[in-house]
Design an enzyme around this catalytic site. Sequence first.
Site, PDB file in Angstrom:
ATOM      1  N   ASN A 107       0.766  -1.244   0.169  1.00 14.90           N
ATOM      2  CA  ASN A 107      -0.203   0.010  -0.006  1.00 14.90           C
ATOM      3  C   ASN A 107       0.887   1.243  -0.116  1.00 14.90           C
ATOM      4  O   ASN A 107       1.963   1.251   0.449  1.00 14.90           O
ATOM      5  CB  ASN A 107      -0.873  -0.024   1.112  1.00 14.90           C
ATOM      6  CG  ASN A 107      -1.948  -1.107   0.904  1.00 14.90           C
ATOM      7  OD1 ASN A 107      -1.970  -1.888   0.091  1.00 14.90           O
ATOM      8  ND2 ASN A 107      -2.651  -1.611   2.409  1.00 14.90           N
ATOM      9  N   HIS A 124       6.262  -0.543  -2.309  1.00 13.53           N
ATOM     10  CA  HIS A 124       5.785   0.299  -3.429  1.00 13.53           C
ATOM     11  C   HIS A 124       5.969   1.893  -3.303  1.00 13.53           C
ATOM     12  O   HIS A 124       5.211   2.482  -4.047  1.00 13.53           O
ATOM     13  CB  HIS A 124       4.229  -0.091  -3.948  1.00 13.53           C
ATOM     14  CG  HIS A 124       4.118  -1.624  -4.288  1.00 13.53           C
ATOM     15  ND1 HIS A 124       2.945  -2.113  -4.673  1.00 13.53           N
ATOM     16  CD2 HIS A 124       5.249  -2.375  -4.887  1.00 13.53           C
ATOM     17  CE1 HIS A 124       3.232  -3.309  -5.138  1.00 13.53           C
ATOM     18  NE2 HIS A 124       4.474  -3.511  -5.367  1.00 13.53           N
ATOM     19  N   CYS A 135      16.027  16.835 -10.193  1.00 14.20           N
ATOM     20  CA  CYS A 135      16.976  17.221  -9.038  1.00 14.20           C
ATOM     21  C   CYS A 135      16.706  16.721  -7.674  1.00 14.20           C
ATOM     22  O   CYS A 135      15.502  15.741  -7.734  1.00 14.20           O
ATOM     23  CB  CYS A 135      16.966  18.875  -8.992  1.00 14.20           C
ATOM     24  SG  CYS A 135      15.130  19.379  -8.072  1.00 14.20           S
ATOM     25  N   THR A 195      -4.319  -9.140   0.464  1.00  9.73           N
ATOM     26  CA  THR A 195      -3.692  -9.231  -0.933  1.00  9.73           C
ATOM     27  C   THR A 195      -3.832 -10.304  -1.663  1.00  9.73           C
ATOM     28  O   THR A 195      -3.872 -11.262  -1.167  1.00  9.73           O
ATOM     29  CB  THR A 195      -2.028  -8.736  -0.689  1.00  9.73           C
ATOM     30  OG1 THR A 195      -1.361  -8.981  -1.827  1.00  9.73           O
ATOM     31  CG2 THR A 195      -1.566  -9.801   0.288  1.00  9.73           C
ATOM     32  N   ASN A 220      -8.432 -12.816   3.698  1.00  7.94           N
ATOM     33  CA  ASN A 220      -8.858 -12.213   2.809  1.00  7.94           C
ATOM     34  C   ASN A 220     -10.249 -12.871   2.117  1.00  7.94           C
ATOM     35  O   ASN A 220     -10.497 -14.127   2.247  1.00  7.94           O
ATOM     36  CB  ASN A 220      -7.846 -12.599   1.601  1.00  7.94           C
ATOM     37  CG  ASN A 220      -7.874 -11.344   0.206  1.00  7.94           C
ATOM     38  OD1 ASN A 220      -7.500 -10.464   0.466  1.00  7.94           O
ATOM     39  ND2 ASN A 220      -8.301 -12.068  -0.726  1.00  7.94           N
ATOM     40  N   PRO A 221     -10.958 -11.710   1.506  1.00 13.36           N
ATOM     41  CA  PRO A 221     -12.404 -12.476   1.319  1.00 13.36           C
ATOM     42  C   PRO A 221     -12.412 -13.273   0.015  1.00 13.36           C
ATOM     43  O   PRO A 221     -13.488 -14.329   0.051  1.00 13.36           O
ATOM     44  CB  PRO A 221     -12.939 -11.072   1.035  1.00 13.36           C
ATOM     45  CG  PRO A 221     -12.102  -9.846   1.251  1.00 13.36           C
ATOM     46  CD  PRO A 221     -10.844 -10.299   1.481  1.00 13.36           C
TER      47      PRO A 221
END
Length: 254
Positions: A107, A124, A135, A195, A220-221
């Site tokens: 996330n 990430h 710069c 995830t 997780n669903p």
Amino acid sequence: MTDTHTLDEIAELLALARRPLFITGAGISAASGLPTYRGTGGLYANGLNEEGLPYEDVLSGYMLRTRPELTWRELLRMAQRLAGRAQVNEAHRAIAALPHAVVLTQNVDGLHLEAGSRNVIEIHGNLRELHCTVCTYRRPNEDWQNLPIPPRCPECGAVLRPSAVLFGEPLPPEALTRLDEELARGFDLVFSVGTTSLFPYIAEPVALAASAGIPTIEINPEPTAVSHLVDYRLRGDAAQILPRIVETARSREG
């Protein structure tokens, strides 16, 4: 619905663990009002944005370099839809209550750090910071709504970008080094939370733990790429399940 006996077993493992790893994805922030990405109803569920362009093209490093206005228009559109929703939820708080936990998160919302987790690897990157593409200029990203398209560096005039990994870009070297170091130290319990585990570097810690006989839990669903590997598979909302596990585990410590 997950039975109490199973939750008690997992809580006992967590109470005994000294180096638990929590691997988290967009699903852990669902209770914060943030959409998942590839799951049912996810942001990228059909692969296209409102103009019918593939998300993986518009939100890519190549597009940011060649047509930054397209990438930034999509980023600001997403930010507008999510404005005011990105609040820490009970799942983030539950993990933060475990000072010895290591968090590996995909996330970019910064909510684990905001909740108080101490050892967070943002593999990430993070949307809460902007940096110059040319710069060394950096600054906090506090007001998405009033950014020009694209925002420009006040020091050199180049395009600014969020400090998050876009499609087609390499992972941050610093985050990869930290992950390698933590994996080398080892873990005695591994959670995969919210995830789909499609990326190898997200699935690998679960696979390594499973092959070494280290207990593994998935919350997780929907089924994922690691569902067949884990010892415990909990289907449901992490913001409801994780606090119950952590509260029971903490009551048994010591």
